[in-house]
Design an enzyme around this catalytic site. Structure first.
Site, PDB file in Angstrom:
ATOM      1  N   SER A 118     -11.335  -3.102  -2.413  1.00  0.00           N
ATOM      2  CA  SER A 118     -11.690  -3.363  -3.810  1.00  0.00           C
ATOM      3  C   SER A 118     -10.747  -4.370  -4.464  1.00  0.00           C
ATOM      4  CB  SER A 118     -11.669  -2.055  -4.605  1.00  0.00           C
ATOM      5  OG  SER A 118     -10.378  -1.484  -4.536  1.00  0.00           O
ATOM      6  N   SER A 119      -9.592  -4.621  -3.847  1.00  0.00           N
ATOM      7  CA  SER A 119      -8.623  -5.546  -4.473  1.00  0.00           C
ATOM      8  C   SER A 119      -7.650  -6.076  -3.416  1.00  0.00           C
ATOM      9  CB  SER A 119      -7.840  -4.808  -5.572  1.00  0.00           C
ATOM     10  OG  SER A 119      -7.106  -3.744  -4.992  1.00  0.00           O
TER      11      SER A 119
ATOM     12  N   TYR B   9       7.837   5.431   0.220  1.00  0.00           N
ATOM     13  CA  TYR B   9       6.924   4.408   0.745  1.00  0.00           C
ATOM     14  C   TYR B   9       7.420   3.882   2.102  1.00  0.00           C
ATOM     15  CZ  TYR B   9       4.368   0.005   1.105  1.00  0.00           C
ATOM     16  OH  TYR B   9       3.588  -1.043   1.554  1.00  0.00           O
TER      17      TYR B   9
ATOM     18  N   SER C 278       0.968  -2.035   8.005  1.00  0.00           N
ATOM     19  CA  SER C 278       2.299  -1.484   7.749  1.00  0.00           C
ATOM     20  C   SER C 278       2.923  -2.335   6.655  1.00  0.00           C
ATOM     21  CB  SER C 278       3.101  -1.507   9.058  1.00  0.00           C
ATOM     22  OG  SER C 278       4.418  -1.102   8.843  1.00  0.00           O
TER      23      SER C 278
ATOM     24  N   SER D 207       6.733   6.275   4.759  1.00  0.00           N
ATOM     25  CA  SER D 207       5.308   6.327   5.158  1.00  0.00           C
ATOM     26  C   SER D 207       4.971   5.160   6.087  1.00  0.00           C
ATOM     27  CB  SER D 207       4.398   6.342   3.924  1.00  0.00           C
ATOM     28  OG  SER D 207       4.314   5.058   3.320  1.00  0.00           O
ATOM     29  N   LYS D 208       5.550   3.996   5.829  1.00  0.00           N
ATOM     30  CA  LYS D 208       5.238   2.838   6.678  1.00  0.00           C
ATOM     31  C   LYS D 208       5.978   2.930   8.023  1.00  0.00           C
ATOM     32  CE  LYS D 208       2.249   0.785   3.995  1.00  0.00           C
ATOM     33  NZ  LYS D 208       0.812   0.719   4.357  1.00  0.00           N
TER      34      LYS D 208
ATOM     35  N   GLY E 277      -9.925   0.133   1.380  1.00  0.00           N
ATOM     36  CA  GLY E 277      -9.200  -0.477   0.249  1.00  0.00           C
ATOM     37  C   GLY E 277      -9.562  -1.938   0.056  1.00  0.00           C
TER      38      GLY E 277
ATOM     39  N   THR F 173      -0.289  -9.095  -5.201  1.00  0.00           N
ATOM     40  CA  THR F 173      -1.440  -8.233  -5.498  1.00  0.00           C
ATOM     41  C   THR F 173      -1.054  -7.293  -6.644  1.00  0.00           C
ATOM     42  OG1 THR F 173      -0.746  -6.411  -4.076  1.00  0.00           O
ATOM     43  CG2 THR F 173      -1.973  -8.184  -3.008  1.00  0.00           C
TER      44      THR F 173
END
Ligand SMILES: NC(=O)c1ccc[n+]([C@@H]2O[C@H](COP(=O)([O-])OP(=O)(O)OC[C@H]3O[C@@H](n4cnc5c(N)ncnc54)[C@H](OP(=O)(O)O)[C@@H]3O)[C@@H](O)[C@H]2O)c1
Length: 271
Positions: free
Chosen positions: A14-15, A146, A132, A149-150, A12, A181
Site C-alpha cells: 500500500s505504500s 526492531y 530485512s 526482529s530483523k 505491504g 518512505t
C-alpha cells in the site's frame, strides 16, 4: 485462471518499498498481487491486483494466499515486505510493544511462509524474499526491538533456505539501508518514556530523520527485490543501494572495536 506469466505476492504494497516493488514486478512481467490491511483506501496501482491482508492474523493470511492461488493457479514469488518500526530505548519499550513488532515483522513472515510453501513445493519452484534491513546485521541504539526482529529474520531465512532448496524453492534476504518512505512516521513510539533516555533519544531521532531524508528512493530497494526474484542464480543476500553494500562489507571486515566506535559516533553517543 492459470497463467504462463509468473505470479508474485507482495505484502505491504500500500505504500513505500512494497508499492514500488509491486509496480517494478509488473514491469518485469509478473502478475502481481499487492496487499495492505485496508486496500479500499489505496489508490489503484497499474496492473496490481490489490487484496486485503493483515499478517498478524492466521485467517487473513490463509484467505489471501488461497485467493491468490485460486485466481492465478500458482505463486512463484512471495515478497515479505510488510513491517513496522519501533523507536525508543530498550528499557522504554514494553514486552507487549516488542511482541506487537515481532507479530508483524517475524511471526507475520512465518505465517506467510507456512501458507505459501505447500504451493511452491507442489510446483517444485518458488522464491521467498524476506525484507530485512541494515539493522538486521548492524544493531542500532534506540531501535532494539526492531533490530532484534530483523536479526531474527536473517537467521530464520538462512535456516529456511537450507530446508527448501531441496524442494526447488529459495529463501533470500534483501537488506535496505535508510529509505525515503513513511516508515519512521509509522513506527511505534516509546510506551514508557523515561527521563534518563529522553535527551539521547531525541538526538538519535534527529540523526535517524536526517538519514532517512538523505536515504535511498524506494525504487532502489525495488530493483534489488526484482533482481532477487529473477536472477537465474540468486544470491542468498542482496544489499539495496551503496550505503547498505558498504555497511555489509565493513561489518565483515572492520574490527569490532572500530565498528562500535563508529556506531557511537554516528548516533552522537559519548565515549
Ligand atoms: N524505510 C526504511 O528506511 C527501511 C529500511 C530498511 C528496511 N525497511 C523495511 O522495508 C519494509 C517496508 O517498509 P517501508 O519503508 O516501505 O515502510 P511503510 O511505508 O511504512 O510500509 C509498511 C507497509 O507494511 C504494511 N503493514 C504494516 N503492518 C501490517 C500488517 N500487520 N499486515 C499487513 N501489512 C502491514 C503497511 O500497509 P498498511 O498500513 O496499508 O496495512 C505498509 O504497506 C519493512 O519491512 C521495513 O522494515 C525499511
Amino acid at each position: 485462471m492459470t497463467t504462463d506469466r509468473p505470479v508474485a505476492l507482495v505484502t505491504g504494497a500500500s505504500s513505500g518499498i512494497g508499492k514500488e516493488t509491486a509496480l517494478a514486478l509488473v514491469a518485469a512481467g509478473f502478475h502481481v498481487v499487492g496487499t495492505g490491511r485496508d486496500t479500499s483506501r489505496v489508490t489503484p496501482l497499474g496492473g496490481v491486483t490489490l487484496l486485503d491482508l493483515d499478517v498478524v492474523s492466521d485467517a487473513s493470511v490463509a484467505a489471501a494466499v488461497r485467493e491468490t492461488s485460486e485466481r492465478f493457479g500458482r505463486i512463484d514469488v512471495l515478497v515479505n515486505n510488510a513491517g513496522v518500526g519501533s523507536m525508543g530505548a530498550a528499557e522504554e519499550t514494553s514486552v507487549a510493544q516488542t511482541q506487537a513488532v515481532f507479530d508483524t515483522n517475524v511471526f507475520g513472515v512465518m505465517r506467510m511462509v507456512n501458507e505459501v510453501l505447500p504451493h511452491m513445493r507442489a510446483q517444485r519452484s518458488g522464491r521467498i524474499i524476506n525484507i530485512s534491513s541494515v539493522l538486521g546485521f548492524l544493531p542500532q541504539p534506540y531501535m532494539a526491538a526492531y533490530a532484534a526482529s530483523k536479526h531474527a529474520i536473517e537467521g530464520y531465512t538462512e535456516s529456511l533456505d537450507h530446508e527448501v532448496r531441496d524442494h526447488g524453492v529459495r529463501a533470500l534476504i534483501v537488506e535496505p539501508a535508510y529509505t525515503r518512505t513513511g516508515f519512521e512516521a509509522n513506527s511505534a513510539k516509546p510506551e514508557i518514556p523515561l527521563h534518563a533516555y529522553a535527551k539521547q533519544r531525541q538526538t538519535v531521532d534527529r540523526v535517524m530523520a536526517e538519514a532517512v531524508r538523505g536515504g535511498d528512493a524506494p525504487a532502489v530497494v525495488a530493483k534489488a527485490i526484482v533482481a532477487a526474484a529473477t536472477d537465474p542464480k540468486p544470491k542468498p543476500r542482496y544489499t539495496a543501494g551503496p550505503l547498505a553494500g558498504r555497511a555489509r562489507v565493513l561489518r565483515r571486515l572492520a574490527p569490532a572495536g572500530v565498528f562500535d566506535r563508529q556506531i557511537r559516533k554516528m548516533n552522537r553517543l559519548a565515549g
